[in-house]
Design an enzyme around this catalytic site. Structure first.
Site: not given
Ligand SMILES: NC(=O)c1ccc[n+]([C@@H]2O[C@H](COP(=O)([O-])OP(=O)(O)OC[C@H]3O[C@@H](n4cnc5c(N)ncnc54)[C@H](O)[C@@H]3O)[C@@H](O)[C@H]2O)c1
Length: 206
Positions: A71, A152, A165, A169
């Site tokens: 975590d 982000s 959110y 970021k």
């Molecule tokens: N997908 C998009 O469009 C997008 C855009 C901008 C930024 N992001 C950022 O990219 C990053 C990755 O997200 P993603 O889009 O690949 O989604 P994702 O859901 O695949 O990845 C997020 C991961 O974080 C893990 N997680 C959540 N809380 C946690 C905790 N307390 N401890 C450990 N792990 C934890 C989840 O289990 C998940 O596997 C994030 O920081 C997200 O904010 C995503």
């Protein structure tokens, strides 16, 4: 995100990376870990979903990848993962603070206190703890390091419905610049990446 076409240049040979949030094969963390391994790094994938992290690691079919439950909001979990990196792979050179969360896009007055606290904790407090634990380890090793925080596009171009959110970021990007200035003298680079939208697990909530 499960295939890669880029050739390996061995650019991360001899490096050890911790990548958080890599449990889902559709997510950024998984793709980052895979690319790092292709470039020769040894990688620990930490995720709240420990079995997902372990299956991500075993999908790479190499002893250079290990998955572990963590975590990112808990200091003791950071300590345990850094101890694992030292024991299994000899140290930590790279950290990707990728784990993140959001709440479902909705009118901001309807966001609950729990949702607010979770988004701030997972997205921002995680970096607070990572500095206290991982930066200390990098300083101890004395070889510099690289930290990449996944921010982000919402950090600089916020839109309605995901206000807290986006604000979390914004804090990630702001802290990244100050951390880069503070730890530059230790040769620890700190950068942020600000993606727009990708079809990962978080996509539906955005
Ligand atoms: N997908 C998009 O469009 C997008 C855009 C901008 C930024 N992001 C950022 O990219 C990053 C990755 O997200 P993603 O889009 O690949 O989604 P994702 O859901 O695949 O990845 C997020 C991961 O974080 C893990 N997680 C959540 N809380 C946690 C905790 N307390 N401890 C450990 N792990 C934890 C989840 O289990 C998940 O596997 C994030 O920081 C997200 O904010 C995503």
């Amino acid at each position: 995100m499960s295939s890669s076409s880029q050739p390996s240049l061995g650019r991360l040979k001899g490096k050890v990376a911790i990548v958080t949030g890599g449990a889902s094969p559709q997510g950024f963390g998984y793709a980052i870990a895979r690319r790092f391994i292709e470039e020769g790094a040894k990688v620990i994938i930490g995720d709240l979903d420990g079995s997902g992290a372990e299956s991500s690691a075993s999908s790479f079919s190499t002893p250079n990848a290990k998955g572990v439950a963590m975590d990112v909001c808990k200091q003791e979990d950071w300590q345990r993962v850094v101890e694992m990196a030292v024991k299994e792979f000899g140290g930590v050179n790279i950290l990707v603070n990728n784990a993140g969360c959001t709440y479902r896009n909705k009118p901001t007055a309807e966001v609950t206190e729990d949702e607010f606290e979770r988004v701030m904790s997972v997205n921002v407090k995680s970096i607070f703890w990572s500095v206290k634990v991982v930066v200390l380890q990098m300083q101890k090793q004395g070889q510099g390091g690289s930290i990449i925080n996944i921010s982000s596009s919402g950090s600089v171009r916020p839109r309605p419905g995901l206000v807290w959110y986006n604000a979390s970021k914004g804090a990630v990007s702001n802290a990244t610049m100050a951390l880069a200035a503070e730890y530059g003298p230790d040769q620890i680079r700190v950068n942020a990446i600000a993606p727009l939208l990708s079809a990962t697990g978080l996509f539906e909530s955005f």
